[in-house]
Design a protein around this motif. Structure first.
Motif, PDB file in Angstrom:
ATOM      1  N   ARG A  57       0.830  -1.209   0.000  1.00  0.00           N
ATOM      2  CA  ARG A  57       0.000   0.000   0.000  1.00  0.00           C
ATOM      3  C   ARG A  57       0.864   1.258   0.000  1.00  0.00           C
ATOM      4  NH1 ARG A  57      -3.274  -1.947   5.038  1.00  0.00           N
ATOM      5  NH2 ARG A  57      -1.215  -2.859   5.259  1.00  0.00           N
ATOM      6  N   HIS A  58       2.075   1.131   0.565  1.00  0.00           N
ATOM      7  CA  HIS A  58       3.017   2.253   0.556  1.00  0.00           C
ATOM      8  C   HIS A  58       4.422   1.684   0.734  1.00  0.00           C
ATOM      9  CE1 HIS A  58       2.417   1.549   4.795  1.00  0.00           C
ATOM     10  NE2 HIS A  58       1.143   1.838   4.621  1.00  0.00           N
ATOM     11  N   TYR A 105       0.124  -1.915  -4.905  1.00  0.00           N
ATOM     12  CA  TYR A 105      -1.065  -2.604  -5.390  1.00  0.00           C
ATOM     13  C   TYR A 105      -1.811  -1.613  -6.285  1.00  0.00           C
ATOM     14  CZ  TYR A 105      -5.297  -5.223  -5.836  1.00  0.00           C
ATOM     15  OH  TYR A 105      -6.350  -5.910  -6.380  1.00  0.00           O
TER      16      TYR A 105
END
Ligand SMILES: Nc1ncnc2c1ncn2[C@@H]1O[C@H](COP(=O)(O)OP(=O)(O)OP(=O)(O)O)[C@@H](O)[C@H]1O
Ligand SMILES: [Mg+2]
Length: 293
Positions: free
Chosen positions: A203-204, A235
């Motif tokens: 996600r990061h 993602y």
């Protein structure tokens, strides 16, 4: 059989000299195997889109599809190669005859059919003859090798023949433990192997860095060395859409967050490689792959 083994040892002896010694030279670091312990973690998408990004930067990139399962690259690119490595092994073609050239200049060696046959090629003369068919006519700056997942001998041989290894994992614990098993086997054979980690579907970036640190803690403890951090891929739904449309996401959505991650990794490669792979390095890769079994 004993005679056969002696002959293979003799060839291996040749390789243990010059080719083996020079193998960790910078030029070989552009011969990159992309592998994973667990399947379905994004290898084929990464190889293909990284290939597109490096090509865009003016580099001559060849992708060797060495996944002996399904020819995923064909699907992602929407191509149907007429010939493959099997035609080279059978003696009908040479490597230059089977290469597929994409419009953007990227070259693909369709090897998913043929890789498994290599294991059965027990006649030394045949192997030597095969090697002679592996001289690429066109210049190569980067050879990116897409492998099957796992620790099958075929995969390990490809990794050992490459100048560097990028291990792909997701944040899933099973993917990470399988990555560890793969790295362990490789380091057991080549303790100085250049290995880096790519964390996919995060996600990061922080998440990727944490996974890298987690893996390195285990590697340091049990294998007394760690591996580099190569990069991360966020993602991004654009990847699934692009796979469905059979077009690389880097081409379909160049400004997507996934493409930005690919750009960062391509830049990293462009920044830390000094020389181009060169065709003699590529030839050495095939020689190692086909002769040492
Ligand atoms: N960063 C991502 N974001 C969203 N989906 C992703 C991402 N990376 C991969 N995927 C999804 O995972 C699927 C599998 O990816 P890919 O085929 O590249 O994996 P692979 O490691 O090559 O698999 P195999 O081990 O079977 O060869 C893709 O088709 C895509 O749908
Ligand atoms: Mg794949």
């Amino acid at each position: 059989m004993a005679d056969q083994a002696a002959k293979l040892r003799e060839i291996k002896g040749e390789l243990d000299g010059k080719d083996q010694e020079s193998f960790f030279d910078e030029q070989y670091s552009n011969i990159i195997a992309v592998s994973s312990g667990k399947g379905g973690v994004g290898k084929t998408n990464i190889v293909t889109n990284l290939g597109y990004a490096l090509t865009k930067s003016g580099k001559k990139v060849t992708i060797f599809d060495a996944d002996f399962g399904l020819a995923n690259i064909d699907i992602i690119l929407g191509i149907a190669p007429k010939f493959n490595l099997r035609d080279v092994i059978s003696g009908d073609k040479d490597i230059n005859d089977i290469i597929v050239k994409m419009d953007n200049g990227l070259s693909i060696i369709p090897g998913s059919q043929g890789i498994e046959e290599l294991a059965d090629l027990d006649v030394v003369q045949k192997r030597k003859k095969l090697i002679q068919c592996m001289q690429l006519r066109e210049k190569v700056d980067y050879l990116l090798v897409d492998t099957s997942a796992g620790i099958h001998k075929n995969v390990i041989d490809i990794i050992l023949a490459s100048g560097r290894l990028i291990v792909v994992t997701t944040t899933e614990p099973t993917s990470l433990t399988d990555a560890y098993s793969l790295i362990k086997i490789v380091l057991n054979r080549q303790p100085a192997k250049k290995i880096s980690l790519l964390v996919n579907s995060v996600r990061h970036e922080k998440e990727a860095k944490e996974i890298h640190e987690k893996l390195n803690t285990v590697l340091r403890k049990f294998l007394t060395r760690d591996i580099d951090y190569f990069g991360y891929l966020l993602y991004d739904n654009v990847i699934q859409e692009s796979v469905r449309k059979q077009q690389p996401f880097y081409e379909r959505a160049p400004h997507s967050k996934a493409s930005k991650c690919i750009d960062a990794m391509a830049e990293k490669l462009l920044g830390n490689t000094h020389k181009n792979a060169g065709n003699s390095a590529v030839y050495t890769f095939f020689k190692r792959l086909f002769l040492v079994r």
